[in-house]
Design an enzyme around this catalytic site. Structure first.
Site, PDB file in Angstrom:
ATOM      1  N   GLY A 100       5.008   0.124  -1.978  1.00  0.00           N
ATOM      2  CA  GLY A 100       6.019  -0.037  -0.939  1.00  0.00           C
ATOM      3  C   GLY A 100       6.201  -1.468  -0.480  1.00  0.00           C
ATOM      4  CB  SER A 102      10.937  -3.746  -1.469  1.00  0.00           C
ATOM      5  OG  SER A 102      11.327  -2.408  -1.374  1.00  0.00           O
ATOM      6  CB  ALA A 103       9.501  -0.054   2.266  1.00  0.00           C
ATOM      7  CG  ASP A 145       8.482   3.505  -0.396  1.00  0.00           C
ATOM      8  OD1 ASP A 145       7.937   4.609  -0.546  1.00  0.00           O
ATOM      9  OD2 ASP A 145       8.644   2.692  -1.319  1.00  0.00           O
TER      10      ASP A 145
HETATM   11  O1  PMV Z   1       7.315   2.914  -6.308  1.00  0.00           O
HETATM   12  P1  PMV Z   1       7.745   2.917  -4.896  1.00  0.00           P
HETATM   13  O2  PMV Z   1       6.764   2.353  -3.946  1.00  0.00           O
HETATM   14  O3  PMV Z   1       9.089   2.297  -4.723  1.00  0.00           O
HETATM   15  O4  PMV Z   1       7.853   4.449  -4.443  1.00  0.00           O
HETATM   16  C1  PMV Z   1       8.925   5.228  -4.870  1.00  0.00           C
HETATM   17  C2  PMV Z   1       8.762   6.653  -4.457  1.00  0.00           C
HETATM   18  C3  PMV Z   1       9.825   7.579  -5.070  1.00  0.00           C
HETATM   19  O5  PMV Z   1       9.540   8.894  -4.604  1.00  0.00           O
HETATM   20  C4  PMV Z   1       9.743   7.558  -6.584  1.00  0.00           C
HETATM   21  C5  PMV Z   1      11.238   7.173  -4.650  1.00  0.00           C
HETATM   22  C6  PMV Z   1      11.574   7.441  -3.194  1.00  0.00           C
HETATM   23  O6  PMV Z   1      12.569   6.869  -2.719  1.00  0.00           O
HETATM   24  O7  PMV Z   1      10.891   8.255  -2.535  1.00  0.00           O
END
Ligand code: PMV
Length: 313
Positions: A100, A102-103, A145
């Site tokens: 996460g 970026s979030a 996220d």
């Molecule tokens: O890989 P990350 O940290 O961007 O996590 C994505 C999680 C997903 O379920 C694949 C996408 C989402 O928006 O929930």
């Protein structure tokens, strides 16, 4: 100067399935992204981690900074102000790895910027704005996220609804996160999974129903503190992620190495195809862990309750 920090997250259960409205469980962990803001003539975002420094309303802004422009527009419109700023963003969270990054970065930026423009940064507002900015990077984010980075804690998340779980993480329990070192785009993997769903709806919908049942069972076991069952559920979840095509040879290698080191459960976390894998241990041999993963970046993380907050200078 105003500084805000937001935690990273580990999705314990339910990634991808959450994009189509199924529940997921994620926990905030003690790695942070931080934004510090001071007054300036221009509107500058400087990312230490990406090695970029740009005027965000300029014409040549790189795509990796576009979410900052979106977030700044939202905050400045609300404030009705054009006061200039220089934001320095730094992070210890691996980029494009499923924690996460970026979030957490955008949540810390919005929290600091709201304060800079004189607002008390309400968490629900920070979360809402971060979700809008995340759409620029992810296309169709579930919102999990930005929610975990904003509120912290261990959260059960479904369609924007959050429930804070009262988990008593035992002191003896360790969460080990191993980075495959393979960077990937969440947006394109999410798209591919949705395409697979469209190609095989009757099979995929059953997998999604199983994922939902699994996450609900995991919620019960987490709250009860039944970590043995939890480990089994983590492994089943990994099997489901493999079935929808988001595991990889690199991921499976780490998953099985963690299990052979005694993890009670291990699975990928985040979008998959690369990024990070986590393992839960009740009795961790750190020396052996170091030896087995000497060619990888490994994080020993702790679940934390606090979300985004000011860092007192
Ligand atoms: O890989 P990350 O940290 O961007 O996590 C994505 C999680 C997903 O379920 C694949 C996408 C989402 O928006 O929930």
């Amino acid at each position: 100067m105003i500084c805000s920090r937001a935690p990273a997250k580990v999705i314990l259960f339910g990634e991808h399935f959450v994009v189509k409205g199924k529940p997921a469980i994620a926990t905030a962990v003690d790695l942070y992204a931080e934004t510090c803001i001071e007054e300036s003539e221009d509107y500058i975002v400087e990312s230490k981690q990406l090695g970029l420094k740009f005027s965000i309303f300029g014409t040549s802004i790189p795509p990796s900074l576009l979410q900052f422009r979106k977030a700044a527009e939202l905050v400045m419109n609300l404030a009705g102000s054009t006061r200039g700023f220089h934001a320095v963003v730094d992070s210890e969270i691996p980029v494009a790895a499923g924690m996460g990054s970026s979030a957490s970065t955008i949540v810390s930026f919005i929290h600091a910027l709201l304060s800079f423009y004189g607002f008390k940064p309400e968490l629900s507002l920070v979360n809402k704005m971060a979700f809008e900015a995340e759409k620029i990077v992810h296309g169709k984010p579930s919102g999990i996220d930005n929610t975990v980075a904003t509120y912290g804690g261990t959260l059960y998340y479904k369609k924007g609804q959050i429930e804070r779980l009262d988990v008593k993480w035992p002191r003896s329990l360790s969460i080990v996160v191993v980075d495959t070192g393979v960077k990937r785009s969440t947006k394109s993997i999410v798209r591919e999974v949705l395409d697979l769903y469209e190609a095989h709806p009757s099979i995929m919908s059953k997998l999604y129903d199983v994922a939902e049942e699994l996450v609900n069972e995991a919620r019960r076991r987490l709250v009860e503190g039944d970590f043995t069952s939890l480990g089994q559920l983590i492994n089943i979840n990994q099997g489901l992620l493999s079935a929808i095509g988001v595991s990889s040879r690199e991921i499976e290698e780490i998953v099985y190495r963690l299990r052979s080191l005694g993890a009670i459960g291990s699975k990928l976390s985040g979008a998959g195809r690369g990024g990070v894998v986590y393992g839960v241990f009740t009795d961790l041999n750190k020396d052996l862990l170091k030896k087995v993963f000497r060619n990888y970046t490994v994080y020993l993380v702790k679940p934390i309750n606090e979300g985004v907050h000011h860092r007192i200078l």
